[in-house]
Design a protein around this motif. Structure first.
Motif, PDB file in Angstrom:
ATOM      1  N   LEU A  52      35.297  30.699  43.467  1.00 62.05           N
ATOM      2  CA  LEU A  52      36.675  31.044  43.083  1.00 62.05           C
ATOM      3  C   LEU A  52      36.813  31.147  41.566  1.00 62.05           C
ATOM      4  CD1 LEU A  52      38.739  28.884  45.582  1.00 62.05           C
ATOM      5  CD2 LEU A  52      38.517  31.376  45.556  1.00 62.05           C
ATOM      6  N   ILE A  53      36.129  30.276  40.837  1.00 64.39           N
ATOM      7  CA  ILE A  53      36.164  30.334  39.372  1.00 64.39           C
ATOM      8  C   ILE A  53      35.547  31.642  38.893  1.00 64.39           C
ATOM      9  CG2 ILE A  53      35.193  29.312  37.272  1.00 64.39           C
ATOM     10  CD1 ILE A  53      35.523  26.555  38.706  1.00 64.39           C
ATOM     11  N   ARG A  54      34.413  32.033  39.468  1.00 66.39           N
ATOM     12  CA  ARG A  54      33.770  33.289  39.061  1.00 66.39           C
ATOM     13  C   ARG A  54      34.651  34.493  39.384  1.00 66.39           C
ATOM     14  NH1 ARG A  54      28.588  31.797  41.849  1.00 66.39           N
ATOM     15  NH2 ARG A  54      28.722  33.881  42.724  1.00 66.39           N
ATOM     16  N   ILE A  55      35.331  34.465  40.527  1.00 65.13           N
ATOM     17  CA  ILE A  55      36.226  35.561  40.888  1.00 65.13           C
ATOM     18  C   ILE A  55      37.410  35.618  39.929  1.00 65.13           C
ATOM     19  CG2 ILE A  55      37.848  36.366  42.663  1.00 65.13           C
ATOM     20  CD1 ILE A  55      35.787  35.346  44.757  1.00 65.13           C
ATOM     21  N   ALA A  56      37.997  34.474  39.621  1.00 61.87           N
ATOM     22  CA  ALA A  56      39.124  34.447  38.680  1.00 61.87           C
ATOM     23  C   ALA A  56      38.704  35.007  37.333  1.00 61.87           C
ATOM     24  CB  ALA A  56      39.648  33.015  38.532  1.00 61.87           C
ATOM     25  N   ASP A  57      37.547  34.595  36.844  1.00 61.24           N
ATOM     26  CA  ASP A  57      37.048  35.110  35.557  1.00 61.24           C
ATOM     27  C   ASP A  57      36.820  36.615  35.621  1.00 61.24           C
ATOM     28  OD1 ASP A  57      37.149  32.569  34.468  1.00 61.24           O
ATOM     29  OD2 ASP A  57      34.978  32.233  34.566  1.00 61.24           O
TER      30      ASP A  57
ATOM     31  N   VAL B 261      35.008  43.669  41.218  1.00 58.47           N
ATOM     32  CA  VAL B 261      35.085  42.203  41.158  1.00 58.47           C
ATOM     33  C   VAL B 261      33.763  41.609  41.626  1.00 58.47           C
ATOM     34  CG1 VAL B 261      36.270  40.147  42.024  1.00 58.47           C
ATOM     35  CG2 VAL B 261      37.589  42.183  41.415  1.00 58.47           C
ATOM     36  N   SER B 262      33.185  42.184  42.660  1.00 51.46           N
ATOM     37  CA  SER B 262      31.898  41.715  43.162  1.00 51.46           C
ATOM     38  C   SER B 262      30.835  41.782  42.070  1.00 51.46           C
ATOM     39  CB  SER B 262      31.478  42.564  44.362  1.00 51.46           C
ATOM     40  OG  SER B 262      30.151  42.312  44.730  1.00 51.46           O
ATOM     41  N   LEU B 263      30.747  42.905  41.400  1.00 49.86           N
ATOM     42  CA  LEU B 263      29.750  43.077  40.335  1.00 49.86           C
ATOM     43  C   LEU B 263      30.011  42.135  39.168  1.00 49.86           C
ATOM     44  CD1 LEU B 263      29.431  46.969  40.334  1.00 49.86           C
ATOM     45  CD2 LEU B 263      27.698  45.315  41.070  1.00 49.86           C
ATOM     46  N   ARG B 264      31.253  42.014  38.752  1.00 52.54           N
ATOM     47  CA  ARG B 264      31.599  41.156  37.618  1.00 52.54           C
ATOM     48  C   ARG B 264      31.379  39.679  37.920  1.00 52.54           C
ATOM     49  NH1 ARG B 264      37.286  43.360  35.062  1.00 52.54           N
ATOM     50  NH2 ARG B 264      36.604  45.472  34.568  1.00 52.54           N
ATOM     51  N   SER B 265      31.598  39.297  39.163  1.00 51.58           N
ATOM     52  CA  SER B 265      31.538  37.873  39.524  1.00 51.58           C
ATOM     53  C   SER B 265      30.163  37.430  40.012  1.00 51.58           C
ATOM     54  CB  SER B 265      32.570  37.564  40.603  1.00 51.58           C
ATOM     55  OG  SER B 265      32.240  38.232  41.813  1.00 51.58           O
ATOM     56  N   GLY B 266      29.340  38.382  40.437  1.00 55.11           N
ATOM     57  CA  GLY B 266      28.047  38.027  41.012  1.00 55.11           C
ATOM     58  C   GLY B 266      28.152  37.590  42.462  1.00 55.11           C
ATOM     59  N   VAL B 267      29.307  37.813  43.082  1.00 58.79           N
ATOM     60  CA  VAL B 267      29.515  37.515  44.491  1.00 58.79           C
ATOM     61  C   VAL B 267      29.225  38.799  45.264  1.00 58.79           C
ATOM     62  CG1 VAL B 267      31.228  36.830  46.225  1.00 58.79           C
ATOM     63  CG2 VAL B 267      31.271  35.783  43.944  1.00 58.79           C
ATOM     64  N   SER B 268      28.430  38.707  46.314  1.00 61.78           N
ATOM     65  CA  SER B 268      28.113  39.925  47.053  1.00 61.78           C
ATOM     66  C   SER B 268      29.398  40.570  47.567  1.00 61.78           C
ATOM     67  CB  SER B 268      27.178  39.620  48.233  1.00 61.78           C
ATOM     68  OG  SER B 268      27.881  39.003  49.283  1.00 61.78           O
ATOM     69  N   LEU B 269      29.351  41.876  47.721  1.00 57.16           N
ATOM     70  CA  LEU B 269      30.523  42.604  48.193  1.00 57.16           C
ATOM     71  C   LEU B 269      30.944  42.121  49.580  1.00 57.16           C
ATOM     72  CD1 LEU B 269      32.626  44.792  47.725  1.00 57.16           C
ATOM     73  CD2 LEU B 269      30.971  46.481  48.546  1.00 57.16           C
ATOM     74  N   ALA B 270      29.977  41.882  50.440  1.00 58.56           N
ATOM     75  CA  ALA B 270      30.302  41.402  51.794  1.00 58.56           C
ATOM     76  C   ALA B 270      30.990  40.039  51.734  1.00 58.56           C
ATOM     77  CB  ALA B 270      29.036  41.329  52.644  1.00 58.56           C
TER      78      ALA B 270
END
Length: 79
Positions: A62-67, A36-45
């Motif tokens: 939250l939108i990026r995580i949902a996507d 999810v981190s890689l797909r969303s561009g949100v750091s793992l931490a």
């Protein structure tokens, strides 16, 4: 709904409930936090802090995580 701001404890409890919901949706999709981190561009931490309820993510996050998980935003914040 409320005449006064929500008590801090209630806000923290609801933030943790959202983190629990994100985790449940991710696990149902058979994804790891790293995926999810890689797909969303949100750091793992940062992603881990969101799931643990230690962080208050911005709506864009939250939108990026949902996507990344493949669900509607409502599926993440429904408590």
């Amino acid at each position: 709904m409320y005449d006064q701001p929500l008590p801090r404890d209630l806000v923290i409890a609801r933030r943790r409930a959202v983190g629990d919901r994100i985790r449940a949706v991710r696990l149902h999709a058979n994804l790891t936090q790293e995926a999810v981190s890689l797909r969303s561009g949100v750091s793992l931490a940062s992603y881990n802090r969101i799931e643990q309820g230690h962080s208050s993510p911005m709506l864009d996050t939250l939108i990026r995580i949902a996507d990344a998980i493949g669900v509607d935003l409502a599926a993440l914040v429904r408590t």
